[in-house]
Enzyme design. Structure first.
Site, PDB file in Angstrom:
ATOM      1  N   SER A   1      -9.494   7.989  -3.189  1.00  0.00           N
ATOM      2  CA  SER A   1     -10.629   8.919  -3.105  1.00  0.00           C
ATOM      3  C   SER A   1     -11.854   8.466  -3.909  1.00  0.00           C
ATOM      4  CB  SER A   1     -10.205  10.337  -3.517  1.00  0.00           C
ATOM      5  OG  SER A   1      -9.256  10.842  -2.604  1.00  0.00           O
TER       6      SER A   1
ATOM      7  N   GLY B   1      -6.378   9.418   0.199  1.00  0.00           N
ATOM      8  CA  GLY B   1      -6.502  10.038   1.520  1.00  0.00           C
ATOM      9  C   GLY B   1      -7.073  11.439   1.517  1.00  0.00           C
TER      10      GLY B   1
ATOM     11  N   GLU C   1      -3.451   2.489  -7.283  1.00  0.00           N
ATOM     12  CA  GLU C   1      -3.785   3.586  -6.386  1.00  0.00           C
ATOM     13  C   GLU C   1      -2.734   4.692  -6.540  1.00  0.00           C
ATOM     14  OE1 GLU C   1      -6.266   2.369  -2.853  1.00  0.00           O
ATOM     15  OE2 GLU C   1      -4.322   1.532  -2.392  1.00  0.00           O
TER      16      GLU C   1
ATOM     17  N   HIS D   1       0.859  -1.191   0.000  1.00  0.00           N
ATOM     18  CA  HIS D   1       0.000   0.000   0.000  1.00  0.00           C
ATOM     19  C   HIS D   1       0.895   1.241   0.000  1.00  0.00           C
ATOM     20  CE1 HIS D   1      -2.642   3.158   1.538  1.00  0.00           C
ATOM     21  NE2 HIS D   1      -3.606   2.463   0.963  1.00  0.00           N
TER      22      HIS D   1
HETATM   23  P1  PGA Z   1      -9.156   6.703   0.293  1.00  0.00           P
HETATM   24  O1  PGA Z   1      -8.087   5.554   0.583  1.00  0.00           O
HETATM   25  O2  PGA Z   1     -10.305   6.078  -0.436  1.00  0.00           O
HETATM   26  O3  PGA Z   1      -9.552   7.188   1.658  1.00  0.00           O
HETATM   27  O4  PGA Z   1      -8.468   7.747  -0.532  1.00  0.00           O
HETATM   28  C1  PGA Z   1      -7.760   4.646  -0.406  1.00  0.00           C
HETATM   29  C2  PGA Z   1      -6.656   3.734   0.042  1.00  0.00           C
HETATM   30  O5  PGA Z   1      -5.747   4.159   0.746  1.00  0.00           O
HETATM   31  O6  PGA Z   1      -6.654   2.553  -0.341  1.00  0.00           O
END
Ligand code: PGA
Length: 263
Positions: free
Chosen positions: A218, A177, A171, A99
């Site tokens: 997001s 975030g 991602e 991640h």
């Molecule tokens: P988020 O997180 O949807 O809050 O941006 C995604 C992730 O970290 O996998």
């Protein structure tokens, strides 16, 4: 080719306690139990300490559970790490690897992710390898190279046979975030194409086409439907917007029919 299912999951990061996880999973299971699972793979990756209790809250097969990280040895002098044997013991089936926060906050490298992928496969887990370029890499115009190298290094030594168990999450670091800006559907579609091409290069057309590629960063109730409409997107990996069971349930119900129509 037809992928069998729509993949929807969340990683609760370092947020929910055992009590919070119990509430979340019990509610999510209650909300979603009438949704057929023929076309849906629903999964949750809670904190290590909650996994044992989490297992008791969900009917087997309806919500698959996994861990947010894993050490790459069965045991040894690795203080603070959790081994594959320990994860098996608490019923984890999926292991998230690489991640963005592990790579960019905690300093993990592609080599470390690779060891984890190989170890996860060896122990029968489903590895969910996360990849994505930083804002700087995007602005420098090297996103595709970064994605390709994260895949090639992270999946080194994985056989075509073992690749059948892999899942990939795209991602982009700049999309994740509270400060993240979600990728546009066109951008995500394009990068998923780059990833798919690299997977077929690595594992051949049949195996490469079979690996699900999820988009994360997001994702929210507004952009989820348009992302799922895109041909190259096989699922969504959701953070904040999925942490309340009824909200997650609504997102699942809004995207599942769109995905079914796309097949
Ligand atoms: P988020 O997180 O949807 O809050 O941006 C995604 C992730 O970290 O996998």
């Amino acid at each position: 080719m037809k992928l069998k299912k729509l993949y929807l999951g969340t990683n609760t990061k370092m947020y929910k306690t055992i009590a919070d996880t119990r509430t979340f999973l019990t509610e999510l299971d209650r909300h979603t139990k009438d949704i057929g699972r023929e076309n849906l793979e629903l999964f949750v990756l809670p904190s290590f300490t909650t996994l044992q209790e989490a297992k008791k809250c969900v009917a087997s097969g309806r919500i698959r559970l996994g861990a947010q990280n894993m050490g790459w040895e069965e045991e040894g002098q690795f203080s603070g790490e959790i081994s594959p044997l320990m994860l098996k013991e608490v019923g984890a089936e999926i292991v998230m690897i690489g991640h963005s926060e592990r790579r960019h906050v905690l300093g993990e490298t592609d080599d470390m992710e690779n060891r984890k992928v190989l170890c996860a496969l060896l122990h029968g887990f489903t590895p969910l390898l996360c990849i994505g370029e930083t804002r700087k890499e995007k602005e420098t115009g090297i996103s595709d190279e970064i994605l390709r190298s994260q895949l090639k290094l992270g999946l080194r030594g994985v056989s075509g046979e073992k690749s059948k168990r892999l899942w990939i999450a795209y991602e982009p670091v700049w999309a994740i975030g509270v400060d993240g800006v979600p990728a546009s559907k066109e951008y995500a579609q394009e990068k998923h194409g780059v990833i798919r091409a690299c997977l077929t290069e690595l594992f051949g057309k049949e195996n490469g086409d079979r690996i699900p590629i999820l988009y994360g960063g997001s994702v929210n109730p507004d952009n989820a439907p348009e992302l799922i409409r895109m041909k190259n997107i096989d699922g969504l990996f959701i953070g904040r917007s999925a942490w309340e069971a009824s909200r997650f349930d609504s997102m699942i119900r809004s995207v599942l029919p769109i995905w079914e129509k796309k097949q």
